[in-house]
Design a protein around this motif. Structure first.
Motif, short mmCIF file in Angstrom:
data_model
loop_
_atom_site.label_atom_id
_atom_site.label_comp_id
_atom_site.label_asym_id
_atom_site.label_seq_id
_atom_site.Cartn_x
_atom_site.Cartn_y
_atom_site.Cartn_z
N THR A 65 44.79 50.18 50.98
CA THR A 65 45.50 49.29 51.90
C THR A 65 46.81 48.82 51.29
OG1 THR A 65 43.43 48.52 52.89
CG2 THR A 65 45.36 47.11 53.18
N PHE A 66 46.76 48.50 50.00
CA PHE A 66 47.97 48.04 49.30
C PHE A 66 49.06 49.12 49.34
CE2 PHE A 66 50.60 47.90 45.50
CZ PHE A 66 51.13 46.63 45.58
N LYS A 67 48.68 50.36 49.11
CA LYS A 67 49.67 51.44 49.10
C LYS A 67 50.35 51.57 50.47
CE LYS A 67 47.01 54.69 47.32
NZ LYS A 67 46.61 56.02 46.77
N GLN A 68 49.64 51.22 51.53
CA GLN A 68 50.21 51.32 52.87
C GLN A 68 50.98 50.07 53.28
OE1 GLN A 68 46.91 52.22 55.44
NE2 GLN A 68 46.45 54.15 54.40
N THR A 69 50.50 48.89 52.84
CA THR A 69 51.07 47.63 53.33
C THR A 69 51.83 46.83 52.27
OG1 THR A 69 49.09 46.33 52.79
CG2 THR A 69 49.14 47.44 54.95
N GLY A 70 51.54 47.10 51.00
CA GLY A 70 52.15 46.31 49.93
C GLY A 70 51.49 44.95 49.77
N VAL A 71 50.37 44.74 50.43
CA VAL A 71 49.69 43.44 50.40
C VAL A 71 48.32 43.57 49.74
CG1 VAL A 71 48.72 41.57 51.81
CG2 VAL A 71 50.87 42.67 52.49
N TYR A 72 48.00 42.64 48.84
CA TYR A 72 46.69 42.58 48.21
C TYR A 72 46.41 41.12 47.91
CZ TYR A 72 43.07 43.20 44.57
OH TYR A 72 41.94 43.13 43.83
N GLU A 73 45.43 40.57 48.59
CA GLU A 73 45.04 39.17 48.39
C GLU A 73 43.89 39.12 47.38
OE1 GLU A 73 46.63 36.65 49.60
OE2 GLU A 73 47.95 37.78 50.94
N LEU A 74 44.05 38.31 46.36
CA LEU A 74 43.01 38.17 45.35
C LEU A 74 42.35 36.81 45.51
CD1 LEU A 74 41.80 39.67 42.86
CD2 LEU A 74 43.31 38.27 41.46
N ALA A 75 41.06 36.81 45.77
CA ALA A 75 40.32 35.55 45.96
C ALA A 75 40.22 34.79 44.65
CB ALA A 75 38.92 35.86 46.50
N GLN A 76 40.26 33.46 44.73
CA GLN A 76 40.17 32.64 43.52
C GLN A 76 38.80 32.72 42.85
OE1 GLN A 76 42.73 30.99 41.85
NE2 GLN A 76 43.80 32.36 43.26
N ASP A 77 37.80 33.20 43.61
CA ASP A 77 36.47 33.36 43.00
C ASP A 77 36.22 34.81 42.60
OD1 ASP A 77 36.23 34.47 45.50
OD2 ASP A 77 34.36 33.45 46.01
N ASP A 78 37.31 35.58 42.47
CA ASP A 78 37.19 36.96 41.99
C ASP A 78 36.51 36.95 40.63
OD1 ASP A 78 38.33 39.31 40.26
OD2 ASP A 78 38.74 39.91 42.33
N VAL A 113 49.60 42.21 41.03
CA VAL A 113 49.11 41.10 41.86
C VAL A 113 48.11 40.27 41.08
CG1 VAL A 113 47.88 40.45 43.96
CG2 VAL A 113 49.53 42.34 44.01
N TYR A 114 47.14 40.93 40.45
CA TYR A 114 46.18 40.14 39.68
C TYR A 114 46.71 39.76 38.31
CZ TYR A 114 44.19 44.71 38.15
OH TYR A 114 44.00 45.98 37.66
N PHE A 115 47.66 40.52 37.76
CA PHE A 115 48.32 40.08 36.53
C PHE A 115 48.92 38.69 36.74
CE2 PHE A 115 49.54 44.19 34.01
CZ PHE A 115 48.21 44.55 33.98
N ASP A 116 49.55 38.50 37.91
CA ASP A 116 50.17 37.22 38.21
C ASP A 116 49.14 36.09 38.16
OD1 ASP A 116 52.53 35.66 39.15
OD2 ASP A 116 51.23 35.32 40.88
#
Length: 198
Positions: A65-78, A113-116
């Motif tokens: 999905t990220f490769k298509q949209t550039g969006v990846y949401e990371l949950a705080q409880d990951d 994204v998750y590095f951030d």
């Protein structure tokens, strides 16, 4: 035999040198053993040289999905963020340097994204861009240095970034690996600064 380390709250197993080829799916299924191997009391430094790593399991769909949209949401409880909070408790230090060879791979753009999140949560995470800094003298493989005394060397498939082996280096030249760490940290820039530079 396993016992819980009172300082880290991780389970520790008797560790033996590992120098064998693993099927990627087996590596993924032994995450508990991997995390036990990565337990530390004071400091953890990781050097990452690959430009892509295998993405599997539940993350695979997110990557596509990220490769298509550039969006990846990371949950705080990951689980990765929860694990980092545990690792950083009690004054422990968590450091990582990611080597980058422009242009950025899809994987690294995704990983950033998750590095951030990791950097904001307290990990000393830095980027070493080889187009701007000379990385001579650093190894061409990933490794982890735990508590300045335990070295784990990683081998990855060049095809898809799968971990194909982890070696606990029982007779490692610790001065050499400490030197790798110090040089990598000196050359790299903090992740936030790297992002601001674009």
């Amino acid at each position: 035999m396993a016992e819980r380390d009172p300082e880290t709250s991780f389970w520790r197993y008797e560790m033996r040198p590992v120098d064998m080829i693993h099927e990627p799916d087996v590596v993924q299924e032994t995450a508990t053993g991997y995390m036990d191997l990565m337990a530390f009391k004071r400091t953890s430094f990781r050097f990452q040289s690959c430009q892509r790593y295998r993405v599997g399991g539940v993350e695979k769909a997110a990557f596509e999905t990220f490769k298509q949209t550039g969006v990846y949401e990371l949950a705080q409880d990951d689980p990765r963020l929860l694990r980092q909070r545990t690792q950083l408790s009690g004054g422990r230090v968590l450091q990582r340097v990611q080597l980058v060879v422009p242009p950025l791979s899809d994987y690294l753009r995704f990983a950033f994204v998750y590095f951030d999140h990791f950097a904001r949560a307290g990990e000393d995470l830095r980027i070493l861009d080889v187009s701007k800094m000379d990385s001579d003298g650093l190894p061409n493989h990933d490794f982890v240095l735990l508590d300045d005394e335990i070295v784990i060397k990683f081998r990855h498939s060049s095809e898809d970034g799968s971990v194909i082996g982890r070696e606990l280096m029982t007779n490692a030249d610790l001065a050499r690996f400490r030197g790798y760490r110090d040089r990598a940290l000196e050359l790299a820039v903090p992740f936030g600064e790297y992002q601001e530079r674009g």
